[in-house]
Design a protein around this motif. Structure first.
Motif, PDB file in Angstrom:
ATOM      1  N   SER A 284      -5.698  -5.758  -3.759  1.00  0.00           N
ATOM      2  CA  SER A 284      -5.496  -5.602  -2.320  1.00  0.00           C
ATOM      3  C   SER A 284      -4.411  -6.538  -1.807  1.00  0.00           C
ATOM      4  O   SER A 284      -3.704  -6.199  -0.867  1.00  0.00           O
ATOM      5  CB  SER A 284      -6.800  -5.815  -1.573  1.00  0.00           C
ATOM      6  OG  SER A 284      -7.109  -7.167  -1.516  1.00  0.00           O
ATOM      7  N   PHE A 287      -1.225  -4.712  -2.632  1.00  0.00           N
ATOM      8  CA  PHE A 287      -1.133  -3.533  -1.780  1.00  0.00           C
ATOM      9  C   PHE A 287      -0.838  -3.919  -0.328  1.00  0.00           C
ATOM     10  O   PHE A 287       0.049  -3.376   0.322  1.00  0.00           O
ATOM     11  CB  PHE A 287      -2.459  -2.770  -1.883  1.00  0.00           C
ATOM     12  CG  PHE A 287      -2.584  -1.606  -0.962  1.00  0.00           C
ATOM     13  CD1 PHE A 287      -1.867  -0.449  -1.197  1.00  0.00           C
ATOM     14  CD2 PHE A 287      -3.422  -1.659   0.136  1.00  0.00           C
ATOM     15  CE1 PHE A 287      -1.985   0.628  -0.343  1.00  0.00           C
ATOM     16  CE2 PHE A 287      -3.542  -0.597   0.991  1.00  0.00           C
ATOM     17  CZ  PHE A 287      -2.821   0.559   0.756  1.00  0.00           C
ATOM     18  N   PHE A 288      -1.587  -4.906   0.165  1.00  0.00           N
ATOM     19  CA  PHE A 288      -1.488  -5.289   1.572  1.00  0.00           C
ATOM     20  C   PHE A 288      -0.124  -5.903   1.886  1.00  0.00           C
ATOM     21  O   PHE A 288       0.471  -5.616   2.928  1.00  0.00           O
ATOM     22  CB  PHE A 288      -2.607  -6.269   1.901  1.00  0.00           C
ATOM     23  CG  PHE A 288      -2.724  -6.602   3.348  1.00  0.00           C
ATOM     24  CD1 PHE A 288      -3.245  -5.686   4.231  1.00  0.00           C
ATOM     25  CD2 PHE A 288      -2.311  -7.831   3.830  1.00  0.00           C
ATOM     26  CE1 PHE A 288      -3.360  -5.983   5.564  1.00  0.00           C
ATOM     27  CE2 PHE A 288      -2.426  -8.136   5.170  1.00  0.00           C
ATOM     28  CZ  PHE A 288      -2.948  -7.212   6.036  1.00  0.00           C
ATOM     29  N   LEU A 291       2.361  -3.178   1.955  1.00  0.00           N
ATOM     30  CA  LEU A 291       2.121  -2.362   3.145  1.00  0.00           C
ATOM     31  C   LEU A 291       2.678  -3.028   4.396  1.00  0.00           C
ATOM     32  O   LEU A 291       3.325  -2.393   5.231  1.00  0.00           O
ATOM     33  CB  LEU A 291       0.617  -2.138   3.302  1.00  0.00           C
ATOM     34  CG  LEU A 291       0.223  -1.159   4.387  1.00  0.00           C
ATOM     35  CD1 LEU A 291       0.423   0.249   3.886  1.00  0.00           C
ATOM     36  CD2 LEU A 291      -1.210  -1.364   4.796  1.00  0.00           C
ATOM     37  N   LEU A 294       6.303  -2.503   4.412  1.00  0.00           N
ATOM     38  CA  LEU A 294       6.685  -1.121   4.684  1.00  0.00           C
ATOM     39  C   LEU A 294       6.515  -0.783   6.158  1.00  0.00           C
ATOM     40  O   LEU A 294       7.275   0.000   6.724  1.00  0.00           O
ATOM     41  CB  LEU A 294       5.841  -0.161   3.841  1.00  0.00           C
ATOM     42  CG  LEU A 294       6.122  -0.138   2.339  1.00  0.00           C
ATOM     43  CD1 LEU A 294       5.224   0.871   1.655  1.00  0.00           C
ATOM     44  CD2 LEU A 294       7.582   0.206   2.079  1.00  0.00           C
ATOM     45  N   LEU A 295       5.492  -1.395   6.768  1.00  0.00           N
ATOM     46  CA  LEU A 295       5.229  -1.086   8.170  1.00  0.00           C
ATOM     47  C   LEU A 295       6.067  -1.931   9.122  1.00  0.00           C
ATOM     48  O   LEU A 295       5.952  -1.792  10.333  1.00  0.00           O
ATOM     49  CB  LEU A 295       3.747  -1.286   8.491  1.00  0.00           C
ATOM     50  CG  LEU A 295       2.768  -0.307   7.845  1.00  0.00           C
ATOM     51  CD1 LEU A 295       1.355  -0.661   8.232  1.00  0.00           C
ATOM     52  CD2 LEU A 295       3.078   1.103   8.279  1.00  0.00           C
ATOM     53  N   LYS A 302       2.453  -2.009  14.093  1.00  0.00           N
ATOM     54  CA  LYS A 302       1.932  -2.402  12.793  1.00  0.00           C
ATOM     55  C   LYS A 302       0.539  -3.003  12.922  1.00  0.00           C
ATOM     56  O   LYS A 302      -0.366  -2.660  12.173  1.00  0.00           O
ATOM     57  CB  LYS A 302       2.888  -3.430  12.194  1.00  0.00           C
ATOM     58  CG  LYS A 302       2.489  -3.925  10.833  1.00  0.00           C
ATOM     59  CD  LYS A 302       3.564  -4.813  10.261  1.00  0.00           C
ATOM     60  CE  LYS A 302       3.409  -6.234  10.727  1.00  0.00           C
ATOM     61  NZ  LYS A 302       4.330  -7.153  10.055  1.00  0.00           N
ATOM     62  N   ILE A 306      -2.814  -1.382  11.112  1.00  0.00           N
ATOM     63  CA  ILE A 306      -3.573  -2.077  10.070  1.00  0.00           C
ATOM     64  C   ILE A 306      -5.052  -2.250  10.438  1.00  0.00           C
ATOM     65  O   ILE A 306      -5.928  -1.899   9.647  1.00  0.00           O
ATOM     66  CB  ILE A 306      -2.898  -3.422   9.733  1.00  0.00           C
ATOM     67  CG1 ILE A 306      -1.598  -3.139   8.984  1.00  0.00           C
ATOM     68  CG2 ILE A 306      -3.802  -4.291   8.885  1.00  0.00           C
ATOM     69  CD1 ILE A 306      -0.722  -4.319   8.827  1.00  0.00           C
TER      70      ILE A 306
END
Lengths: 336, 306
Positions: A284, A287-288, A291, A294-295, A302, A306
Motif C-alpha cells: 500500500s 501504491f499510495f 497514486l 498520479l493525482l 486529490k 483519496i
C-alpha cells in the motif's frame, strides 16, 4: 541450514533489486522526479510498516506517528549539518567530508534512537490507558513535538531548518554515486527485516496476544508492559529513521511537515494495506505514493478523491488490500 | 499581576472555553451513544460557520426583505443549526450506518469519520477556494468597561449561550424520554433494542443535537472572530476532542468542564508565557492529566469481566 538459505534468498533478491535501481539511477535512466518518488516510496514503506506494529499488530490507535518522524528528522539533520556543513548557527564543518559516508548511517540511527525515547512518552501512559484515551495521548504527543520544535529558535523554529542539501553534496564529493537512494534502499530493507523478524518471533507474538486479549496475555506470562515499551520504541524509532531520510531527501524541513495531516496519511497507508500485514503495508505504501503523484494534477480535489476511496474501501473491503495475510500465504508451495 | 488583568483573562478564557465546550459536547454526545469518535465533528463546526455565512449573506444582501439585524442574527443561527443537522445526519446515514449494520470493527468507522472530515474540508476548499471570507457584522459590537475591565456584548452573548446550551442539553438528557433512551444505550447497548427502543432514531437525534451545537459554536465563533476559512475546523476540532476526553468522553458535564479547562489553560499560558508556548504547555498538561487519571475527570472505568 535450510532456514538460513531460505532467508538468504530474500536478501540476495533484495540486493539484486537494489543494485538494479542504483545502477539505473546512476546512469540516469530515470529523471530526478522519478528518483524522488522512488525515495519517497522507500520512506513511506518504513513509515507505514512501522506504524503497523502499533495500529495493526498491537491493535491500538496511534494517530501521532508524524511526531516521532519529526524528532528523527530534526536530530539527524542537526547532527549532520553540525558535523559536515558550514552553517550560520552551527559554524564551520566539524569533521572533514571523508567521514560522512561512515557517520551518516550512524546519525540516522541516533535520530531513530531519539525518536524511540520520544516514543516512551506514549509507551508509559499506555500501561493503564487503552483505546480512545491512548489515541488522544498520541495526538497530544504529536502536537507537543511540533510545538517544541517551533519554540527552539536555534534550529529555525517555525521557519524550518535547512542545510541538508550541503550534507548530501558532501557525500557526492567523496564518490559520485546516488548516495541518498542507496541509504533509502538500505534502511527500507533493514526496517522491513527488523519488523518481520520481530512480529514473527515468539517474543514478538506477544504484541498480537495483547491485541487479542491483554488480560489473557498477562496470565500467559507475556510481560505486557515490557512488550508495549518494545513495540512503541521500535515503531517510533523506525519512524525517526524515516524522518532522517525524509529530511535529507527533501533538503528542507519545517514543523509544518509533521502535522496531524502527515500522521493521517501514514494511517491511511496502514489501513489500506491491511492491519497486521507487513506485505500489505509495503504494497500500500508503494501504491499510495504513486497514486498521490498520479493525482497531483487534480490539486485540491486529490484530497477529496483519496478519502472517498478509503471510505469505499472501508465499506466494501474493510480489511484492506491484504487483510491480515502475508504475500507468502498466496503461494502455498513456498511455505516452510 | 494585579487583579484587573486576572479578571480580564478570566473573561477571555470563559469565551474561548465556550467554543471548545460547545464543540466538545457534540463529540461526547455521539461517543456516549455510539462509542464512535466522530472525527468529522470539527469540520461539521466549519460547515456550520459557512452555512451561517451563507444565510447571513442571503438575509442581508437581498432587496426583498429588510429585517432588523438582530432578527437576521437569530435566523442565521437557527437556520444554520437546522441545515448543519442535516449534514450531520446525512454523514450518519451515508457513511456510518452501513458500516454499523455490517457490524464491522469500531476502528473502521473511526477511520471513515476521519475521512469524511477530510472530504468536507477539502471539498469546501475545492468548491469555494482558499480565500478567506469575512463574516458580516450582524451585531454591533459595544464594549462595556468596569474599572479597567472591558467586556464586549458579543463576549457576554457567547458565554451565556454556552451555559444555556449546556443546561438545555443536560435537561434533555436527564428529563426527557429520548434522553433517557440515550443514557440507556450508553449503559447497555445489548438490552436496549430488546426493550423496543428505536435505536436508529435515537442515533439520528444524537447527531442532530451534536451537529446543531457545532453549528451554534460555528456561528458564534465567526461572530467573535469574523474570518472563515476551510481549515478553521481542523485545529479547533482536534482540541475540542481533547477537551472532551479530558473531561471523560461520554459525559456531558465532562465535555463542558473539559472545554473550559482547555480554554483556561490556553489563555493563561498565553498571558504569562510567550504565546508560542501555548500549545506546548496546554498539551503537556493534558498528557500529564491523562497519565494520572486515564479515564478523564468525570469518566469512570468500566470493570472488565474475565
Amino acid at each position: 541450514m535450510l532456514h538460513s538459505l531460505h532467508t538468504c534468498r530474500y536478501w540476495i533478491l533484495y540486493a539484486l533489486f537494489s543494485f538494479t535501481i542504483i545502477f539505473g539511477v546512476h546512469h540516469e535512466w530515470v529523471n530526478a522526479y522519478i528518483q524522488l518518488i522512488m525515495m519517497f516510496i522507500g520512506i513511506n514503506i518504513i513509515l507505514s510498516s512501522s506504524l503497523n506494529i502499533i495500529n495493526g499488530y498491537m491493535g491500538e490507535f496511534s494517530c501521532g506517528h508524524a511526531g516521532f518522524m519529526a524528532v528523527g528528522a530534526y536530530v539527524t539533520s542537526v547532527l549532520n549539518v553540525w558535523l559536515f556543513a558550514s552553517d550560520r548557527v552551527f559554524g564551520p564543518a566539524v569533521l572533514s567530508g571523508n567521514w560522512i559516508l561512515l557517520l551518516f548511517p550512524l546519525t540516522l540511527l541516533i535520530g531513530g534512537l531519539a525518536a524511540a525515547f520520544a516514543g516512551l512518552l506514549v509507551a508509559i501512559p499506555s500501561f493503564n490507558t487503552r483505546g480512545d484515551y491512548l489515541a488522544i495521548i498520541t495526538l497530544a504527543v504529536n502536537y507537543i513535538v511540533k510545538s517544541s520544535i517551533e519554540n527552539i529558535q536555534t534550529i529555525g523554529g517555525a521557519r524550518g531548518f535547512m542545510g541538508m542539501r550541503k550534507v548530501v553534496n558532501a557525500m557526492g564529493d567523496v564518490w559520485d554515486i546516488p548516495w541518498m537512494m542507496i541509504f533509502v534502499l538500505i534502511f527500507t530493507g533493514f526496517s522491513v527485516w527488523v519488523i518481520w523478524r520481530f512480529v514473527s518471533s515468539t517474543y514478538g507474538k506477544g504484541i498480537i496476544a495483547i491485541r487479542e486479549d491483554e488480560i489473557a496475555a498477562e496470565i500467559m506470562s507475556v510481560n505486557t508492559q515490557q512488550m508495549k515499551i518494545t513495540a512503541f520504541m521500535l515503531s517510533s524509532g523506525l519512524a525517526g529513521i524515516a524522518g532522517g531520510l525524509f529530511a535529507h531527501v527533501l533538503g528542507y524541513i519545517n514543523p509544518g511537515s509533521f502535522t496531524i495531516m502527515k500522521s493521517t496519511e501514514i494511517m491511511v497507508m496502514v489501513y489500506l494495506g491491511g492491519m497486521g500485514s507487513l506485505s500489505g503495508s509495503v504494497i500500500s505504501a508503494v501504491f499510495f505514493t504513486i497514486l498521490l503523484e498520479l493525482l497531483r494534477p487534480l490539486q485540491v480535489i486529490k484530497w477529496v478523491v483519496i478519502p472517498l476511496m478509503l471510505i469505499l474501501l472501508m465499506m466494501f473491503r474493510p480489511e484492506g488490500i491484504m487483510g491480515n495475510r502475508e504475500i507468502r500465504d498466496f503461494f502455498p508451495g513456498k511455505r516452510k | 499581576m494585579d487583579s484587573q488583568i486576572l479578571i480580564q483573562n478570566f473573561l477571555n478564557a470563559l469565551q474561548w472555553g465556550s467554543f471548545y465546550a460547545l464543540i466538545a459536547l457534540g463529540y461526547t454526545l455521539v461517543y456516549g451513544v455510539l462509542l464512535l469518535i466522530n472525527f468529522a465533528h470539527g469540520d461539521i463546526f466549519m460547515v456550520g460557520a459557512y452555512l451561517g455565512f451563507f444565510f447571513a449573506i442571503v438575509l442581508t444582501g437581498n432587496s426583498l426583505i429588510h429585517l432588523p439585524l438582530w432578527i437576521v442574527f437569530i435566523m442565521t443561527v437557527v437556520l444554520s443549526m437546522i441545515a448543519t443537522s442535516f449534514v450531520g445526519v446525512t454523514l450518519e446515514r451515508v457513511a456510518y450506518r452501513p458500516l454499523r449494520r455490517k457490524g464491522t470493527n469500531r476502528l473502521y468507522v473511526v477511520i471513515t469519520a476521519l475521512m469524511c472530515g477530510l472530504i468536507l474540508e477539502n471539498g469546501n476548499l475545492a468548491v469555494f477556494g482558499a480565500s478567506r471570507r469575512s463574516f458580516p457584522e450582524l451585531i454591533e459590537k459595544t464594549i462595556y468597561s468596569f474599572g479597567g475591565i472591558t467586556i464586549s456584548n458579543i463576549k457576554i452573548m457567547v458565554i451565556v449561550t454556552a451555559f444555556v446550551a449546556f443546561i438545555v442539553l443536560e435537561m434533555i438528557i436527564r428529563k426527557t424520554r429520548i434522553g433517557m433512551a440515550m443514557r440507556a444505550i450508553s449503559y447497555d447497548r445489548v438490552a436496549v433494542p430488546l426493550m423496543g427502543i428505536p435505536v436508529d432514531r435515537i442515533i439520528v437525534f444524537t447527531f442532530v443535537l451534536g451537529s446543531s451545537m457545532a453549528a451554534l459554536a460555528g456561528v458564534l465563533f465567526v461572530t467573535a472572530y469574523p474570518v472563515l476559512e476551510p481549515y478553521m475546523g481542523a485545529t479547533i476540532g482536534w482540541k475540542a476532542f481533547i477537551a472532551a476526553v479530558v473531561g471523560g468522553i461520554g459525559e456531558i458535564r465532562g465535555a463542558f468542564v473539559g472545554g473550559f479547562l482547555l480554554g483556561f489553560i490556553e489563555i493563561f499560558v498565553a498571558a504569562f508565557f510567550p504565546s508560542t508556548l501555548r500549545d506546548l504547555i496546554a498539551f503537556s498538561v493534558l498528557l500529564v492529566l491523562l497519565s494520572v487519571k486515564p479515564t478523564g475527570l468525570f469518566g469512570f472505568s468500566r470493570s472488565t469481566k474475565i
